[in-house]
Design a protein around this motif. Structure first.
Motif, PDB file in Angstrom:
ATOM      1  N   ARG A  84      40.047  34.003  34.442  1.00 45.83           N
ATOM      2  CA  ARG A  84      38.959  34.021  35.433  1.00 45.83           C
ATOM      3  C   ARG A  84      37.692  34.287  34.645  1.00 45.83           C
ATOM      4  N   PHE A 121      37.458  43.063  28.253  1.00 43.99           N
ATOM      5  CA  PHE A 121      38.264  43.865  27.326  1.00 43.99           C
ATOM      6  C   PHE A 121      37.735  43.803  25.888  1.00 43.99           C
ATOM      7  N   GLU A 178      34.362  42.024  36.882  1.00 46.06           N
ATOM      8  CA  GLU A 178      35.727  42.154  36.335  1.00 46.06           C
ATOM      9  C   GLU A 178      35.934  43.544  35.729  1.00 46.06           C
ATOM     10  N   HIS A 196      34.747  46.192  36.837  1.00 46.48           N
ATOM     11  CA  HIS A 196      34.619  47.148  37.943  1.00 46.48           C
ATOM     12  C   HIS A 196      33.379  48.025  37.831  1.00 46.48           C
TER      13      HIS A 196
END
Lengths: 231, 80
Positions: free
Chosen positions: A57, A64, A93, A95
Motif C-alpha cells: 500500500r 518502517f 500508515e 499512525h
C-alpha cells in the motif's frame, strides 16, 4: 529555520520542497531514509513520490524505514512534521495521523489544480484565516481519504481538519467537491497536537511565482513564524 | 516449508473503487445477475515448518494489511 526533507527510495518531490524552502529564504537539507539523526532540523517534511514503488500500500513500507522511528520520536516531542501526498500516506500508515488514503473514486490518476478552503483548525502549519481559499495542485492516484465515523467526529470536533476541497468559488457541492472522493471533502488533517500535518495537495509547487502561483507558501511561512515565536 | 495463503479485502463499508467499476462493467456486458464485486489482494507466503498462524497474523497486522481499512483471511495450504 531549517527544514529536513526525507528522501525515500522512490520519492520524487524532494527537490521541489528544497526549492520552495530556499525561495522563501529558509534552509533545507535532504535526510536519507536510512538516517537516524534529525538533530539540527526545526521541521521535517516527508515529500511526495512513490516510496518503495507504493508496493503493498502507499507508504506501507516507507513507514518502517530507519528514519521513521526518529520522525515518530521527533513528532512525539512536538517537532513539526509535514507529509505531502505520499508523505501524507506514510504518516497515515505510521499512525501519526488517523485514517487511510484509498484509491481515487474515479480510478484515475488526477493531476490538476484544486481549490482548498482553510478550515478553523489547530494546525501549526497554517495560520491563514478560516475560509481563505488556496489554489494548490493535486497529483495522485490514492488520495481518497477515509476514516470511521467516530474518528471523523473527533477530527471535526478538535479542529483537526485543516483543508477541504471546494468549488472554485469556495462553496462545497452537494455530492462532494473532492476530485478523489475523499470523505467530507478532506484534503488535509493534523494530529491532536497540531504539529503533524498531512495533505494530498502539493504546496511546494506553488511557492515560486515563476511556476504558477504562490498559494503554497502559506504552509512554510506559517510554521516558520510559529517556530520563531516559540524561540 | 509451510505455505499460507492470505486474502486481503476492504472492510465492510469501505468503498472499493476497482470492485465497483468491475461490477458496473459486468452488468453493462449483460451479466445482470451480478450484484457485487469485491477486488482484493492474494498473498502466498512460504515460511519455515512449524511457523504458527499467530505469527502470520502478526505479519498481516503489521505490514500486509492495514487494519484501518482492510480485513484478511489466512488459509493454510496442506502438503506444501
Amino acid at each position: 529555520m531549517r527544514f529536513g526533507v526525507v528522501i525515500f527510495p522512490g520519492s520524487n518531490c524532494e527537490q521541489d520542497v528544497i526549492h520552495a524552502a530556499n525561495t522563501l529564504g529558509y534552509e533545507a537539507e535532504f535526510v536519507w531514509h536510512g538516517s537516524t539523526d534529525l538533530s539540527g532540523f526545526d521541521a521535517i517534511v516527508l515529500p511526495g513520490g512513490f516510496s518503495y514503488g507504493d508496493y503493498i500500500r502507499c507508504g506501507a513500507v516507507a513507514r518502517f524505514s530507519p528514519v521513521m522511528a526518529e520522525v515518530i520520536r521527533f513528532a512525539g516531542r512536538g517537532g513539526p512534521v509535514l507529509g505531502i501526498c505520499n508523505g501524507f500516506q506514510i504518516l497515515a500508515e505510521a499512525h501519526l495521523l488517523p485514517g487511510a488514503l484509498l484509491r481515487n473514486r474515479g480510478l484515475k490518476f488526477i493531476c490538476r489544480e484544486a481549490t482548498l478552503k482553510v478550515e478553523p483548525s489547530i494546525c501549526q502549519w497554517l495560520d491563514e484565516p478560516a475560509g481563505t481559499l488556496l489554489r494548490i495542485p493535486i497529483n495522485h492516484n490514492e488520495g481518497n481519504y477515509i476514516c470511521d465515523e467516530e474518528t471523523l467526529a473527533r477530527l471535526n470536533g478538535n479542529g483537526q481538519v485543516v483543508l477541504r476541497y471546494c468549488e472554485p468559488d469556495g462553496t462545497r457541492a452537494d455530492g462532494g467537491s473532492a476530485p478523489n472522493g475523499a470523505l467530507d471533502d478532506i484534503a488535509g488533517i493534523c494530529n491532536e497536537r497540531g504539529n503533524v500535518f498531512g495533505l494530498m495537495p502539493h504546496p511546494e509547487r506553488v511557492v515560486d511565482p515563476a511556476v504558477g502561483g504562490t498559494d503554497g507558501a502559506a504552509i512554510f511561512t506559517a510554521i516558520a513564524r510559529r517556530l520563531a515565536e516559540v524561540v | 516449508m509451510a505455505r499460507f495463503q492470505i486474502f486481503v479485502t476492504y472492510k465492510k463499508g469501505i468503498f472499493d473503487p476497482p470492485g465497483a467499476t468491475a461490477e458496473r462493467a459486468l452488468v453493462s456486458l449483460g451479466y445482470d445477475e451480478v450484484s457485487s464485486v469485491k477486488i482484493g489482494k492474494f498473498i502466498q507466503l512460504e515460511v519455515a515448518d512449524g511457523t504458527p498462524e499467530a505469527r502470520v497474523r502478526e505479519m498481516c497486522d503489521k505490514l500486509l494489511a492495514n487494519p484501518v481499512i482492510e480485513e484478511y483471511r489466512i488459509e493454510t495450504v496442506e502438503g506444501a
